[in-house]
Design a protein around this motif. Structure first.
Motif, mmCIF file in Angstrom:
data_model
loop_
_atom_site.group_PDB
_atom_site.id
_atom_site.type_symbol
_atom_site.label_atom_id
_atom_site.label_comp_id
_atom_site.label_asym_id
_atom_site.label_seq_id
_atom_site.Cartn_x
_atom_site.Cartn_y
_atom_site.Cartn_z
ATOM 1 N N ALA A 8 -61.757 -0.445 -55.597
ATOM 2 C CA ALA A 8 -61.067 -1.050 -56.739
ATOM 3 C C ALA A 8 -60.879 -0.039 -57.863
ATOM 4 C CB ALA A 8 -61.861 -2.243 -57.246
ATOM 5 N N GLN A 9 -59.740 -0.139 -58.518
ATOM 6 C CA GLN A 9 -59.483 0.632 -59.736
ATOM 7 C C GLN A 9 -59.460 -0.335 -60.911
ATOM 8 O OE1 GLN A 9 -56.876 4.051 -57.371
ATOM 9 N NE2 GLN A 9 -55.885 2.934 -59.033
ATOM 10 N N PRO A 10 -59.872 0.129 -62.101
ATOM 11 C CA PRO A 10 -60.044 -0.794 -63.227
ATOM 12 C C PRO A 10 -58.808 -1.610 -63.572
ATOM 13 C CG PRO A 10 -61.086 1.309 -63.695
ATOM 14 C CD PRO A 10 -60.330 1.492 -62.406
ATOM 15 N N ASP A 11 -57.621 -1.091 -63.300
ATOM 16 C CA ASP A 11 -56.400 -1.806 -63.691
ATOM 17 C C ASP A 11 -55.793 -2.635 -62.564
ATOM 18 O OD1 ASP A 11 -55.693 0.355 -62.146
ATOM 19 O OD2 ASP A 11 -54.028 1.009 -63.430
ATOM 20 N N ASP A 12 -56.484 -2.794 -61.439
ATOM 21 C CA ASP A 12 -55.967 -3.591 -60.333
ATOM 22 C C ASP A 12 -55.912 -5.070 -60.706
ATOM 23 O OD1 ASP A 12 -55.718 -1.407 -58.658
ATOM 24 O OD2 ASP A 12 -57.649 -1.722 -57.661
ATOM 25 N N ASP A 13 -54.898 -5.765 -60.183
ATOM 26 C CA ASP A 13 -54.776 -7.207 -60.404
ATOM 27 C C ASP A 13 -55.697 -8.003 -59.485
ATOM 28 O OD1 ASP A 13 -52.800 -6.870 -62.359
ATOM 29 O OD2 ASP A 13 -51.191 -6.863 -60.867
ATOM 30 N N VAL A 14 -55.932 -7.500 -58.270
ATOM 31 C CA VAL A 14 -56.768 -8.190 -57.290
ATOM 32 C C VAL A 14 -57.793 -7.206 -56.750
ATOM 33 C CG1 VAL A 14 -56.826 -9.442 -55.098
ATOM 34 C CG2 VAL A 14 -54.880 -9.728 -56.641
ATOM 35 N N TRP A 15 -59.040 -7.641 -56.656
ATOM 36 C CA TRP A 15 -60.110 -6.834 -56.089
ATOM 37 C C TRP A 15 -60.596 -7.486 -54.799
ATOM 38 C CZ3 TRP A 15 -63.133 -6.544 -61.336
ATOM 39 C CH2 TRP A 15 -62.550 -5.559 -62.152
ATOM 40 N N ALA A 16 -60.929 -6.663 -53.819
ATOM 41 C CA ALA A 16 -61.465 -7.203 -52.561
ATOM 42 C C ALA A 16 -62.873 -7.741 -52.746
ATOM 43 C CB ALA A 16 -61.446 -6.128 -51.477
ATOM 44 N N LEU A 17 -63.634 -7.152 -53.648
ATOM 45 C CA LEU A 17 -64.980 -7.624 -53.981
ATOM 46 C C LEU A 17 -64.942 -8.324 -55.333
ATOM 47 C CD1 LEU A 17 -67.001 -4.428 -52.985
ATOM 48 C CD2 LEU A 17 -66.859 -6.565 -51.683
ATOM 49 N N GLU A 18 -65.833 -9.277 -55.528
ATOM 50 C CA GLU A 18 -65.859 -10.002 -56.793
ATOM 51 C C GLU A 18 -66.294 -9.114 -57.957
ATOM 52 O OE1 GLU A 18 -65.356 -13.996 -57.179
ATOM 53 O OE2 GLU A 18 -63.980 -12.661 -56.139
ATOM 54 N N ASN A 19 -67.190 -8.167 -57.701
ATOM 55 C CA ASN A 19 -67.725 -7.308 -58.752
ATOM 56 C C ASN A 19 -67.821 -5.878 -58.221
ATOM 57 O OD1 ASN A 19 -68.737 -6.963 -61.372
ATOM 58 N ND2 ASN A 19 -70.864 -7.187 -60.705
ATOM 59 N N PRO A 20 -66.685 -5.224 -57.986
ATOM 60 C CA PRO A 20 -66.683 -3.947 -57.272
ATOM 61 C C PRO A 20 -67.315 -2.815 -58.057
ATOM 62 C CG PRO A 20 -64.498 -4.438 -58.131
ATOM 63 C CD PRO A 20 -65.329 -5.658 -58.376
ATOM 64 N N PRO A 21 -68.094 -1.980 -57.386
ATOM 65 C CA PRO A 21 -68.797 -0.899 -58.086
ATOM 66 C C PRO A 21 -67.869 0.159 -58.657
ATOM 67 C CG PRO A 21 -69.061 -0.686 -55.703
ATOM 68 C CD PRO A 21 -68.428 -2.016 -55.942
ATOM 69 N N MET A 49 -76.080 -19.614 -44.497
ATOM 70 C CA MET A 49 -76.447 -18.356 -45.145
ATOM 71 C C MET A 49 -77.725 -18.464 -45.961
ATOM 72 S SD MET A 49 -74.195 -16.388 -43.986
ATOM 73 C CE MET A 49 -74.659 -14.919 -44.894
ATOM 74 N N GLY A 50 -78.396 -19.623 -45.903
ATOM 75 C CA GLY A 50 -79.599 -19.782 -46.697
ATOM 76 C C GLY A 50 -79.256 -19.807 -48.183
ATOM 77 N N GLU A 51 -80.219 -19.452 -49.013
ATOM 78 C CA GLU A 51 -79.971 -19.425 -50.447
ATOM 79 C C GLU A 51 -78.958 -18.339 -50.784
ATOM 80 O OE1 GLU A 51 -83.540 -19.064 -52.640
ATOM 81 O OE2 GLU A 51 -84.469 -20.865 -51.789
ATOM 82 N N SER A 52 -78.061 -18.640 -51.734
ATOM 83 C CA SER A 52 -77.019 -17.686 -52.106
ATOM 84 C C SER A 52 -76.865 -17.676 -53.612
ATOM 85 C CB SER A 52 -75.688 -18.070 -51.434
ATOM 86 O OG SER A 52 -74.644 -17.223 -51.885
ATOM 87 N N ASP A 53 -76.430 -16.523 -54.131
ATOM 88 C CA ASP A 53 -76.183 -16.416 -55.556
ATOM 89 C C ASP A 53 -74.778 -16.876 -55.925
ATOM 90 O OD1 ASP A 53 -74.944 -14.351 -54.241
ATOM 91 O OD2 ASP A 53 -75.458 -12.810 -55.715
ATOM 92 N N ARG A 54 -74.006 -17.336 -54.919
ATOM 93 C CA ARG A 54 -72.640 -17.806 -55.162
ATOM 94 C C ARG A 54 -72.411 -19.140 -54.464
ATOM 95 N NH1 ARG A 54 -68.414 -13.324 -53.585
ATOM 96 N NH2 ARG A 54 -67.065 -15.126 -53.975
ATOM 97 N N SER A 55 -71.506 -19.920 -55.020
ATOM 98 C CA SER A 55 -71.182 -21.220 -54.443
ATOM 99 C C SER A 55 -70.166 -21.059 -53.320
ATOM 100 C CB SER A 55 -70.594 -22.140 -55.514
ATOM 101 O OG SER A 55 -69.306 -21.669 -55.911
ATOM 102 N N PRO A 56 -70.120 -22.018 -52.390
ATOM 103 C CA PRO A 56 -69.074 -21.977 -51.359
ATOM 104 C C PRO A 56 -67.678 -21.947 -51.972
ATOM 105 C CG PRO A 56 -70.755 -23.582 -50.776
ATOM 106 C CD PRO A 56 -71.077 -23.133 -52.167
ATOM 107 N N GLU A 57 -67.477 -22.670 -53.058
ATOM 108 C CA GLU A 57 -66.163 -22.731 -53.677
ATOM 109 C C GLU A 57 -65.700 -21.361 -54.178
ATOM 110 O OE1 GLU A 57 -67.904 -26.537 -53.248
ATOM 111 O OE2 GLU A 57 -68.691 -24.780 -54.367
ATOM 112 N N SER A 58 -66.642 -20.543 -54.644
ATOM 113 C CA SER A 58 -66.247 -19.211 -55.127
ATOM 114 C C SER A 58 -65.766 -18.339 -53.972
ATOM 115 C CB SER A 58 -67.413 -18.537 -55.856
ATOM 116 O OG SER A 58 -68.431 -18.118 -54.960
#
Length: 347
Positions: free
Chosen positions: A249-262, A317-326
């Motif tokens: 991901a680049q900072p100015d991208d409209d869409v990222w493949a990851l939710e919080n890309p490094p 997936m057991g416990e997750s830090d994200r909801s299925p909806e996300s």
């Protein structure tokens, strides 16, 4: 410490297995789920002496799913021994479901940092070191692709030239057979990609999920190990490059493949820089058109995230830090992005 059966680890039974099968293990062994993985479940195992290993098992309820074959992943890692590819060493495998409800394998614990999100990058990697990390990442990928798959034990598969067709069929079938909804963008992108498959060059080892946060880095900014080999096979190496670019991901991208890309922080090279570095290292006979591989990987990642959405809805997936909806919303964005890129492909 993980202690409940629904976590994927039966602590007492797996601890006993460690003492019997892993050299030097001193009981009792404790297990802690490692965050980040969205497919196979990953745990840190620590024995009474403080020695650490990593354990991998399939998602809950998917003990023998072909898409989550952890013993196959262990075999891949075994084949990489003796090659220059940095990868963890497997120290044990278990195909007895009575131990913890599914097959699993154990590998060495590598020391280093995983640049999983912008916060980790900001805290551990100054901006002036980020280009060196990118260069090490690309060199590691080109080094993987330089390995002759025949010499690493892949045999007849190294003669096949239909990798992309097989991948399109596999991921489409996985999506169609195990889904809770239909995303039109996944289906029509698949059809367009099938019509435009490029001619494959020499087959090479394809990691299948190569990105910055699937590698561990040493303090000197070199790669200590490539992780998550569950999708590895032999095929078109440009698929790995395309995937790296989609995740980069680049900072100015409209869409990222990851939710919080490094890589969504300043200081990293651009995707074009990565392509130039890879081509310089791999030195292909002709310069490839990477657009197909980018569209293909947006589509493949959409299929993967849609699968995670389905599994989280079912509690696999057991416990997750994200909801299925996300995950569901993310899969929709990825599928739409895949279709946008697929529409740009020529005849």
């Amino acid at each position: 410490m993980t202690s409940a059966t629904d976590s994927g680890i039966r602590v007492d039974a797996v601890s006993d297995w460690f003492i019997e099968h892993v050299g030097g293990a001193v009981g009792p062994v404790q297990f802690t789920r490692i965050a980040g993985g969205r497919s196979n479940l990953t745990y840190l195992a620590t024995d009474a002496d403080g020695t650490r290993w990593v354990l991998r098992r399939p998602p809950l309820g998917m003990a023998h799913s072909r898409a989550h074959d952890v013993l196959r992943e262990a075999t891949v890692l075994g084949r990489l021994r003796g090659t220059p590819v940095p990868a963890p060493l497997v120290v044990g495998t278990c195909d007895d479901d009575s131990v913890t409800g599914a097959p699993f394998f154990v590998m060495e614990h590598l020391d280093g940092v995983i640049l999983r999100d912008p916060e980790t990058v900001t805290d551990t990697l100054p901006a002036d070191r980020r280009p060196a990390v990118a260069t090490a990442l690309v060199r590691t990928l080109s080094g993987l692709h330089a390995v002759d798959p025949r010499e690493a034990g892949w045999g007849e598969l190294a003669d096949r030239d239909d990798y992309l067709a097989r991948q399109l069929h596999r991921w489409s079938a996985n999506w169609a057979q195990d889904r809770v909804r239909v995303l039109d963008d996944i289906g029509r992108t698949h059809d367009r990609l099938v019509e435009r498959i490029p001619t494959q060059g020499p087959a090479r080892i394809v990691h299948g999920d190569f990105r910055l946060d699937n590698c561990m880095f040493r303090p000197d900014d070199t790669v200590a190990g490539i992780l998550d080999w569950e999708l590895t096979t032999v095929g078109d190496p440009l698929a790995d490059l395309g995937q790296l670019l989609v995740y980069w991901a680049q900072p100015d991208d409209d869409v990222w493949a990851l939710e919080n890309p490094p890589t969504a922080v300043p200081g990293f090279p651009t995707r074009n820089d990565l392509v130039e570095q890879y081509l310089a290292a791999a030195a292909p006979e002709t310069v490839p058109d990477i657009d197909f591989y980018i569209a293909f990987n947006w589509w493949k990642i959409a299929c993967i995230v849609e699968g995670v959405y389905t599994r989280t809805l079912r509690g696999a997936m057991g416990e997750s830090d994200r909801s299925p909806e996300s995950f569901g919303a993310q899969a929709q964005r990825l599928a739409a992005q895949a279709w946008r890129h697929a529409q740009r492909l020529g005849s």
